[in-house]
Scaffold this motif. Structure first.
Motif: not given
Lengths: 126, 383, 480
Positions: B30, B33-34, B36-37, B40-41, B43-45, B47-49, B51, C405, C419
């Motif tokens: 658990v 998983a938390i 890694l989640t 992931a958030y 990384s998304i943030l 990447r977007r920023f 990019g 996840m 994107r």
């Protein structure tokens, strides 16, 4: 001063062509796709002396624009030059059959571009 | 079951300590998983920023580059015969800006210049290249070529070959057989474009198949680079062990209408590989080699379907009229729909629509054959 | 008696436990494979634009087949949008599947169509073709319209299109799908880059168009769906395509190319007899037969996926229509497993028999059943007061966080590819969706799947009657 409509979706290509034409003292309007092209043509009542158009574009491709222009009384005599990539010989043939007056292969040779424009514009006058 | 939250947590802790292994593992996961989640958030943030910022930056730089180019390079009279390099020199002065002193900015500049160069030829195109050299951007490219990362090498090769900056054979040739597919392809392209001596040398060395995709790229480079001396492709058609090289050479023979290679192509009709044979037949047809007709008609009956189709097409393309009877017979008697269609297509290509033969066939054929004929005669239908 | 129950309970519990662990491990493995495949694709894309292909005389010809049934409202824009695809050698074949609206009249008027004597060769049997039209306007010379008797399925319509197709590869899509202008280039690329294998099918990511902004058939804005149900589906599609299919593509084990968009090898598709119009999942069914054909004839084959979104499609936004779609998919899956069960665990069928088929059998087909059984079991345990609450809760939390996840990773991979979406809000909205998915969306899927299996087992027909008439409106684009 002759008015030219440039229809081209590539940014760099249109910058170059626009600049060459302006340098040669033509008045240039530039649009990026088939829809804008139709809009500006309607809006100006086909008030251009020449059209230069790319072939593959969103909304309507160069051939559709060409054919539409040819089917309108104001546009029947309007010279149209196709801009195409090297190697698209079949497409050029197709375009000429549809009534294009001339074509130019990318990368363009500025002198060639101007020569062809002048020839077409002079032909129209005489 | 009315315990308080604290009791609940305590019981969970207690359960964890003395729980079966499965539960302990589950709880562990658990947390994995938390985390890694959350990663992931993040990384998304990020990447977007990044990019978003990069796009904005590139857009701004591109705008600046465009402006400078318009004022300095594109402003020259396209028809004048100024001494080349002069405008580029003044332009180079204009480009001495802090934005272009850092690696990122220089990369944007290189990319934009390449883009311009791909769109314009002649003196103006040369100016772009001179500008690239004056700004010493080639040094950046060469530095990338020395990098250990394959993707940077690919990038360097693309830049150098598009700008036509010579690179020593000893550097490129080993890369043409690199294990990395993208790098291998880029090296081949660069070699063809840049090599002074024998641009087609790697045809001899190529052990790996030339993928269709690579052929497209190679074809473009070979046919659009001006100074390349076109060799006689017969040498590879006859001697190469690499089928994809032979197949590619056949396409080049057609493109350059290389009649001197035809004997080699004719010999290829005896090859065991039916795919290659079909391509050879196709080549002969497109070249309109009338001498090949008899041989094609002769071997027809022993061929697999794909070669038979190619033979029918070739006879139509050559269209000497010598084998009209043969085509007619195939059209009337073949049991295969495709063969009849191609025979009909070739007949209608070589015979004028109102001709005796076509009229006769239209009158005497079965309903299906009549439809095939009409299909082939209809100018609205291409295939 | 008590003893027997206990033993049965233990066996059940351990089975579910092993099943669950294997499932979770395979998800993790897929996530890793997918990451590798996505990164590899992004890298190779960076340096090789498709532009070369646009100008090359060596470009392979492609036939684009788009069936349409009563799409009168948008058909003109949709066909126009197909005509602006960027490619040199291609044709568009629109199959009007006996529309009862004025689609055909609109097409004839808009594109100056005339009926032609077309040598149509019915290599695959379909309902009769009435007429074939071509445009008299040379601008639309790429366009062929087939007018056929309604075959009550997308399969039948596409088959007619395949029969008329001139080129060696065909792209199968739907008239109401909006395609990226580079679709053909992107799809043919993997075929041209494959070394020793014959690529028999290529698919790409499908995405939900419900909230996108369109202008004359051209997409001008991409947004995640505003409504909850479509947004769940968007998340599900991203997970199924970017994480699932991309993972499988690395192993050359892609189980299915979605009916919404795919490029296929025509010869093999025809040899297999084309789409099966009796199937409820015709896309997966054809894929299975194509693989089987290739394996039976010892053709080394590959099926590939690319992570880029090339096709936007509208999905059901009401539970009723959604339920219909999922019931149908489940029924199709059961049908398929039943028909091809002889491949199960047969080494002769290579990866197909040893990996793809078992995976689909255990984790696609059986999953809803096992889940349902698990829920029933737990309810029974609760009722009998036998449940160990902390353990149950821990396990539940574990599954919940794990599923979040996996989905979040899928969204991340998707963002690596491109994107998508313009604003941070859109992405945040998407990231929050998986938290609810588990409670709201997932039970729905389980329920509809079970309904589909039930219909399959009972061979129920009556309930389908009126909706089957327009089967493919609701069911073309399976993600899984």
């Amino acid at each position: 001063m002759s008015k030219i409509l440039l229809i081209e979706d590539d940014e760099v290509m249109s910058t170059i062509v626009k600049r060459i034409l302006q340098k040669a003292e033509y008045q240039v309007d530039h649009v990026r796709n088939g829809k804008e092209a139709f809009e500006i043509l309607e809006h100006t009542g086909y008030g251009y002396d020449l059209i230069i158009t790319d072939i593959m574009m969103p909304y309507a491709n160069g051939f559709e624009i060409l054919s539409k222009v040819r089917n309108i009384p104001d546009g029947r005599q309007l010279p149209v030059i196709l801009l195409s990539n090297a190697g698209m010989d079949d497409m050029i043939q197709e375009g000429l059959k549809l009534g294009a007056d001339d074509f130019l292969k990318k990368p363009v040779l500025p002198a060639e571009l101007l020569m062809r424009i002048r020839r077409l514009l002079n032909k129209e006058v005489s | 079951m009315n315990f308080s939250l604290l009791d609940f947590l305590e019981s969970i802790f207690f359960e964890f300590r003395y729980a079966p292994l499965i539960i302990q593992v589950a709880i562990l996961f658990v947390f994995v998983a938390i985390s890694l989640t959350l990663v992931a958030y993040f990384s998304i943030l990020r990447r977007r920023f990044r990019g978003f910022r990069r796009d904005k930056n590139v857009a701004r730089l591109n705008e600046l580059i465009d402006e400078l180019l318009i004022d300095n390079v594109l402003s020259q009279d396209p028809e004048s015969v100024e001494t080349p390099g002069q405008t580029a020199e003044t332009a180079a002065q204009a480009f001495h800006l802090p934005q272009f002193s850092k690696r990122r900015g220089r990369q944007v500049l290189i990319d934009r210049l390449l883009n311009y160069r791909n769109n314009v030829r002649g003196a103006m195109g040369d100016e772009i290249r001179t500008l690239y050299l004056l700004l010493e951007l080639d040094k950046d490219s060469f530095k990338k070529l020395k990098s250990r990362k394959w993707n940077r090498k690919v990038r360097a090769l693309n830049e150098l070959s598009n700008m036509e900056i010579g690179v020593a054979d000893v550097i490129i040739l080993p890369l043409t057989n690199s294990r990395n597919r993208e790098l291998r392809a880029a090296a081949r392209h660069a070699y063809i474009k840049l090599s002074k001596n024998e641009p087609f040398k790697f045809f001899d060395l190529a052990t790996e198949p030339l993928l269709l995709w690579d052929q497209v790229e190679l074809f473009r480079i070979i046919t659009t680079t001006n100074h390349i001396a076109i060799p006689n492709f017969a040498q590879w058609i006859t001697y190469s062990n690499n089928k994809s090289v032979i197949s590619f050479c056949l396409k080049l023979v057609v493109h350059y209408h290389q009649l001197k290679a035809i004997p080699a192509v004719l010999k290829l009709l005896d090859t065991k590989d039916h795919l290659l044979r079909a391509e050879a037949i196709n080549c002969l047809g497109k070249m309109k080699i009338a001498d090949a007709e008899d041989k094609l008609a002769y071997i027809y009956n022993n061929q697999p379907l794909n070669c038979q189709i190619e033979i029918l097409k070739a006879l139509g393309r050559i269209g000497s009229g010598k084998h009209t009877e043969f085509l007619k017979q195939e059209f009337q008697l073949s049991t295969d729909f495709e063969l009849r269609k191609h025979a009909a297509k070739s007949l209608t290509n070589s015979e004028p629509p109102g001709s005796e033969l076509i009229t006769e066939l239209l009158e005497t054929s079965s309903a299906e054959n009549k439809l095939i004929l009409k299909h082939c005669m209809n100018p609205l239908i291409k295939f | 008696m008590q003893r027997i129950w206990e033993i049965a309970g233990n066996i059940f519990e351990s089975t579910v436990f092993i099943y669950g662990s294997v499932l979770l491990v395979s998800y993790a493995a897929l996530a890793i494979c997918s990451l590798i495949a996505v990164r590899r694709w992004v890298m190779s894309e960076k340096y090789q634009g498709g532009d070369v292909l646009l100008t090359s005389p060596l470009a392979p010809g492609i036939s684009v087949i788009a069936p349409a049934y009563n799409e009168g409202l948008t058909i003109i824009y949709n066909v126009r949008s197909l005509l602006t695809l960027k490619y040199v050698r291609y044709e568009i074949i629109v199959v009007n599947d006996g529309s009862t609206d004025n689609s055909m009249e609109q097409l004839i008027r808009e594109f100056s169509l005339v009926p032609v004597d077309f040598a149509y060769n019915a290599k695959i049997q379909t309902r009769p073709v009435k007429k074939i039209y071509k445009s008299t306007d040379p601008v639309y010379s790429k366009l062929t319209i087939i007018d056929k008797v309604n075959g009550k399925s997308k399969a039948d319509a596409v088959n007619a299109g395949i029969n008329a197709a001139a080129y060696d590869h065909f792209v199968c899509t739907d008239v109401d799908c909006i395609l990226d202008e580079n679709t053909i280039i992107e799809l043919i690329k993997p075929v041209m880059k494959e070394k020793n294998k014959r690529v028999i099918a290529i698919g790409a990511t499908l995405r939900i168009a419900n909230s996108n902004v369109f202008d004359q058939g051209v997409m001008v804005g991409v947004r995640p769906p505003a409504q909850l149900l479509p947004r769940f589906q968007e998340v599900e599609y991203i997970r199924a395509f970017v994480l699932g299919k991309m993972g499988w593509t690395l192993l050359n084990c892609v189980p299915n190319v979605s009916g919404g968009l795919g490029l296929f090898d025509k010869e093999i598709a025809i040899r297999c007899g084309g789409y099966d119009h009796t199937s409820f999942g015709e896309d997966m069914e054809l894929m299975t037969r194509m693989c089987r054909y290739a394996l039976d004839n010892k053709i080394p084959y590959a099926i590939r996926y690319i992570p880029k979104t090339l096709c936007w499609t509208e999905v059901p936004s009401t539970v009723k229509v959604f339920g219909r779609q999922r019931t149908r998919w489940a029924r199709g899956l059961a049908q398929l497993m039943h028909a091809h069960f002889s491949m199960f665990l047969k080494p002769k069928y290579g990866k197909m028999g040893l990996v793809v088929f078992p995976y689909n059998f255990f984790f696609e087909l059986l999953a809803p059943i096992i889940e349902f059984a698990g829920i029933v079991y737990y309810i029974a345990m609760v009722a009998m007061g036998l449940i160990n609450w902390p353990t149950a809760i821990v396990l539940l939390v574990f599954v919940y966080t794990y599923s979040i996840m996996i989905t979040t990773l899928a969204i991340l991979y998707d963002q690596i590819t491109f994107r998508y979406y313009n604003s941070w809000r859109d992405v945040a909205l998407l990231c929050l969706t998986p938290f609810l998915e588990f409670f709201l969306y997932h039970p729905l899927i389980v329920f509809f799947s079970l309904r589909g299996y039930y219909f399959f087992l009972t061979g129920k027909k009556s309930g389908w009657g009126n909706m089957q008439r327009r089967g493919f409106q609701v069911a073309p684009n399976r993600p899984a």
